[in-house]
Design a protein around this motif. Structure first.
Motif, short mmCIF file in Angstrom:
data_model
loop_
_atom_site.label_atom_id
_atom_site.label_comp_id
_atom_site.label_asym_id
_atom_site.label_seq_id
_atom_site.Cartn_x
_atom_site.Cartn_y
_atom_site.Cartn_z
N VAL A 144 0.84 -1.21 0.00
CA VAL A 144 0.00 0.00 0.00
C VAL A 144 0.87 1.25 0.00
O VAL A 144 0.67 2.19 -0.79
CB VAL A 144 -0.95 0.00 1.22
CG1 VAL A 144 -1.62 1.34 1.37
CG2 VAL A 144 -1.99 -1.09 1.06
N ASN A 147 2.64 1.76 -3.37
CA ASN A 147 1.72 2.21 -4.42
C ASN A 147 1.26 3.64 -4.20
O ASN A 147 1.09 4.39 -5.16
CB ASN A 147 0.51 1.27 -4.48
CG ASN A 147 0.83 0.05 -5.31
OD1 ASN A 147 1.04 0.15 -6.50
ND2 ASN A 147 0.90 -1.10 -4.67
N TYR B 270 -4.84 2.55 -9.83
CA TYR B 270 -5.13 2.22 -8.45
C TYR B 270 -5.08 0.72 -8.18
O TYR B 270 -5.30 0.27 -7.07
CB TYR B 270 -6.49 2.77 -8.05
CG TYR B 270 -6.53 4.28 -8.05
CD1 TYR B 270 -5.99 4.98 -6.99
CD2 TYR B 270 -7.04 4.98 -9.13
CE1 TYR B 270 -5.98 6.36 -6.99
CE2 TYR B 270 -7.03 6.36 -9.15
CZ TYR B 270 -6.50 7.04 -8.07
OH TYR B 270 -6.48 8.41 -8.07
N GLY B 272 -2.66 -1.55 -7.97
CA GLY B 272 -1.72 -2.02 -6.96
C GLY B 272 -2.16 -1.63 -5.56
O GLY B 272 -2.07 -2.42 -4.62
N LEU B 273 -2.67 -0.41 -5.43
CA LEU B 273 -3.09 0.09 -4.13
C LEU B 273 -4.24 -0.74 -3.57
O LEU B 273 -4.18 -1.25 -2.43
CB LEU B 273 -3.52 1.55 -4.27
CG LEU B 273 -3.96 2.24 -2.99
CD1 LEU B 273 -2.79 2.34 -2.04
CD2 LEU B 273 -4.51 3.61 -3.29
N GLY B 276 -3.21 -4.17 -2.46
CA GLY B 276 -2.62 -4.19 -1.12
C GLY B 276 -3.67 -4.05 -0.04
O GLY B 276 -3.63 -4.74 0.98
N VAL B 277 -4.65 -3.17 -0.27
CA VAL B 277 -5.70 -2.96 0.73
C VAL B 277 -6.50 -4.25 0.93
O VAL B 277 -6.79 -4.66 2.06
CB VAL B 277 -6.62 -1.80 0.30
CG1 VAL B 277 -7.84 -1.72 1.20
CG2 VAL B 277 -5.85 -0.49 0.34
#
Lengths: 344, 320
Positions: A144, A147, B270, B272-273, B276-277
């Motif tokens: 996170v 990114n 977004y 990848g973000l 991860g979340v």
């Protein structure tokens, strides 16, 4: 008890001295190995010391969290990268004087560290999840953070603007020659590199003082020893955990700024490259030992510098791991780590 | 079938992605075996690299057929696991993890510089001939024919699942479980700890080598960069997120985690973000993983309650 403590202390002093001596002697052997004198041995040694000090400072965050919580925090490298960006971007975007970037990045890194604890570690601790799950959740936190940095700063390398660096007093980025007459030593070093070493070692000494001499440090050690006992002694275990993450994050932030000062290329993936180095450093030196992290950092830097000097730069990433392998086989607790008593 | 594959492709899961999902399921199963024995080993990315490179070199440079080549790759990974496992498996926990990461990185760097090493050997031995180019350094081997088919992978996963189910109830599996719970107690009950740990490590390495062979013949190109620390941790994530309390957990984890970024692809930058979340949410709210038997029991219970509720409503209506 007293005697065995003394023996342990002497042993660790002896190991430290041996490793340092080895690093120094190798520098003086280099001209013979190469059959030519490219750089003076002292030049190699100064490089080892200033690169190694940044590695040690970065790796201490891993060691700190591991020794208090017993988990590996894989998001530490992402906090390091964010520390670097906080420093560089505050100068580029908001014209913050360069002196303030270090405390700013330390504060920012510390806050990010606490957030990582709140989001990735605390919920799992509450459920008594296995440590391996906490490792994976720290990996998620790292993804996170990387990114987010990519979205905010893009992927092209950033650096402290040259003009700001030039405004530093004493022409900090200009290398100048020094000689130490009685050693016959000559080397070139920039004031900036000297200040990196001084700042890194000052922060490490400060941490050592905090953990070993203050009441807070004592509370931290109690929590590391046994959380239930700490609770009985009315130590706020959660508070100590947050403090640990704050300190580790602050160290990462400081290391990030120092790294950005030393190398002109900061990308969101800088942390990933450093992560492995940091892990190697703490295991080489002994997990949870501050002196061990310093020694490990110097050793890893020495491997890199010497491998490049001999002309085998492709070996520079492999050598620390070979050393790690050997040390783990013969001294699993690391160079300066204390052997843990196995409890059945 | 065409209808199903169209539906899957519409959410980003085309045939290539589905094939990759099964490859990663095999890799996740390979690390499950060592985790089942309580060994926190991350070496599988290295064995995957070995299986991948050996099999690709055989099919590319020596014109071997596909199946024998990946079997040889698998055996090569297993053979290399023997001298690695014997010293390294004495370590525990985080020390084992970092030593095996060291192995992964050394393997990657060796493959990266394999041609340089060969050239160095040639000059040292004063050999006249031109040293061969085998691994091509960072550029990797290109133009590999795509031989991996979904059918092969599904068959492999079924065979490995059968092996896993049998293992749990066998002497071998029970010995591993005992070692995981307490090595000293297991040893005192006459279990040969060194033997079983190494056997599990070697078998896991062979499975990883097999997965590597499949992955090497999937994407036309292999590069040393794709077998490093990141891959090692990804394989662990598949397994842990899928759940290591059941044999099917790692398969679910491998499938789900590979599919996730593809399904999220429409989110563009977004992806990848959010990936991860989602990983964070999964691990925080499903600490036992996707394959946690307790989770499925509660799902079944809830479903049963809903069915009951609907049925009750029906009977009530019928009564009125």
């Amino acid at each position: 008890m007293q005697a065995s403590n003394l023996v342990l202390k002497l042993k660790s002093v002896a190991i430290t001295a041996l490793v340092m001596l080895g690093i120094a002697l190798f520098a003086y052997e280099l001209p013979d190995i190469l059959d030519k004198k490219v750089l003076s041995p002292e030049q190699h040694l100064t490089t080892v010391i200033w690169v190694g000090s940044v590695y040690s400072l970065f790796a201490l965050g891993y060691a700190l969290v591991f020794s208090i919580l017993g988990v590996l925090n894989l998001s530490h490298s992402a906090v390091f990268m964010w520390g670097g960006y906080i420093g560089v971007m505050s100068v580029i975007r908001y014209d913050v004087p360069i002196y303030y970037t270090l405390p700013l990045a330390m504060l920012g890194g510390g806050i990010i560290g606490v957030l990582v604890d709140l989001i990735a570690f605390a919920p799992l601790r509450r459920r008594n999840a296995p440590r391996i799950s906490q490792l994976i959740s720290s990996l998620g936190a790292s993804a996170v953070l990387v990114n987010l940095a990519q979205l905010e700063f893009g992927t092209s390398p950033e650096r402290f603007p040259r003009t700001t660096l030039k405004e530093l007093p004493y022409e900090a980025t200009v290398a100048r020659p020094y000689t130490i007459d009685w050693l016959g030593a000559e080397f070139r070093i920039t004031p900036l590199q000297v200040s990196i070493v001084v700042i890194a070692f000052a922060l490490m000494l400060l941490l050592q003082y905090l953990v070993a001499r203050t009441k807070t440090g004592k509370a931290m050690r109690v929590v590391a020893f046994n959380q239930k006992v700490a609770g009985l002694l009315s130590i706020s275990v959660g508070g100590i955990f947050r403090l640990t993450f704050f300190l580790a994050g602050a160290l990462a932030g400081a290391a990030g700024v120092l790294y950005a000062l030393a190398y002109p290329s900061l990308t969101p993936f800088t942390g990933d490259e450093m992560a492995l180095k940091g892990l190697t450093v703490i295991v080489l030196g002994g997990l949870g030992s501050i002196r061990g992290a310093v020694l490990g950092g110097l050793l890893v830097a020495a491997f890199e510098v010497y491998a490049t000097a001999i002309g085998y730069s492709w070996l520079k990433d492999a050598l620390p791991f070979v050393a790690l392998f050997l040390i783990l086989l013969f001294r699993p607790q690391g160079l300066l780590g204390e052997a843990t008593v196995k409890r059945a | 079938m065409g209808f199903v594959s169209d539906a899957l492709a519409s959410i980003g899961l085309n045939e290539f992605v589905i094939t990759l999902m099964f490859v990663n399921a095999i890799l996740a199963m390979s690390i499950y075996l060592t985790l089942y024995g309580g060994m926190f080993s991350l070496a599988n990315a290295g064995f995957m690299a070995i299986g991948s490179y050996v099999s690709v070199i055989l099919t590319q440079n020596h014109d071997w057929p596909f199946l024998p080549a990946i079997l040889v790759g698998m055996v090569a990974a297993g053979l290399i696991a023997i001298p690695i496992g014997l010293p390294v498996l004495r370590l525990r926990d985080i020390y084992l993890a970092i030593a095996t990461i060291g192995f992964v990185e050394i393997t990657r760097i060796m493959i990266l510089n394999f041609d340089k090493i060969i050239a160095e050997v040639y000059t040292r031995l004063h050999m006249e001939s031109e040293p061969p180019k085998i691994t091509n350094g960072p550029l990797g081997i290109t133009g590999i024919p795509v031989e991996t088919k979904l059918e092969y992978l599904i068959v492999t996963v079924i065979i490995l699942s059968y092996f896993m189910i049998r293992m749990h109830r066998s002497r071998f599996g029970r010995a591993l479980a005992a070692i995981r719970q307490d090595e000293n107690v297991a040893a005192s009950q006459g279990i040969n700890v060194v033997y079983y740990k190494n056997a599990a490590f070697i078998l896991g390495a062979m499975m990883a080598g097999l997965g590597g062979g499949f992955s090497g013949h999937l994407s036309r190109i292999i590069q040393p960069g794709s077998y490093g620390f990141g891959t090692a941790v990804d394989i662990l994530a598949y397994s842990v997120l899928g759940g290591i309390s059941s044999w099917y957990g790692p398969i679910l984890g491998g499938l789900a985690l590979t599919a996730l970024p593809e399904v999220l692809r429409p989110l563009k930058e977004y992806t990848g973000l959010i990936n991860g979340v989602v990983l964070l949410i999964f691990i925080a709210y499903l600490p036992g993983g996707l394959g946690d038997p307790a989770l499925w029991r509660s799902v079944r219970k809830t479903a049963g309650r809903i069915v009951n509720f609907i049925n009750k409503g029906k009977t009530a209506n019928a009564g009125a």
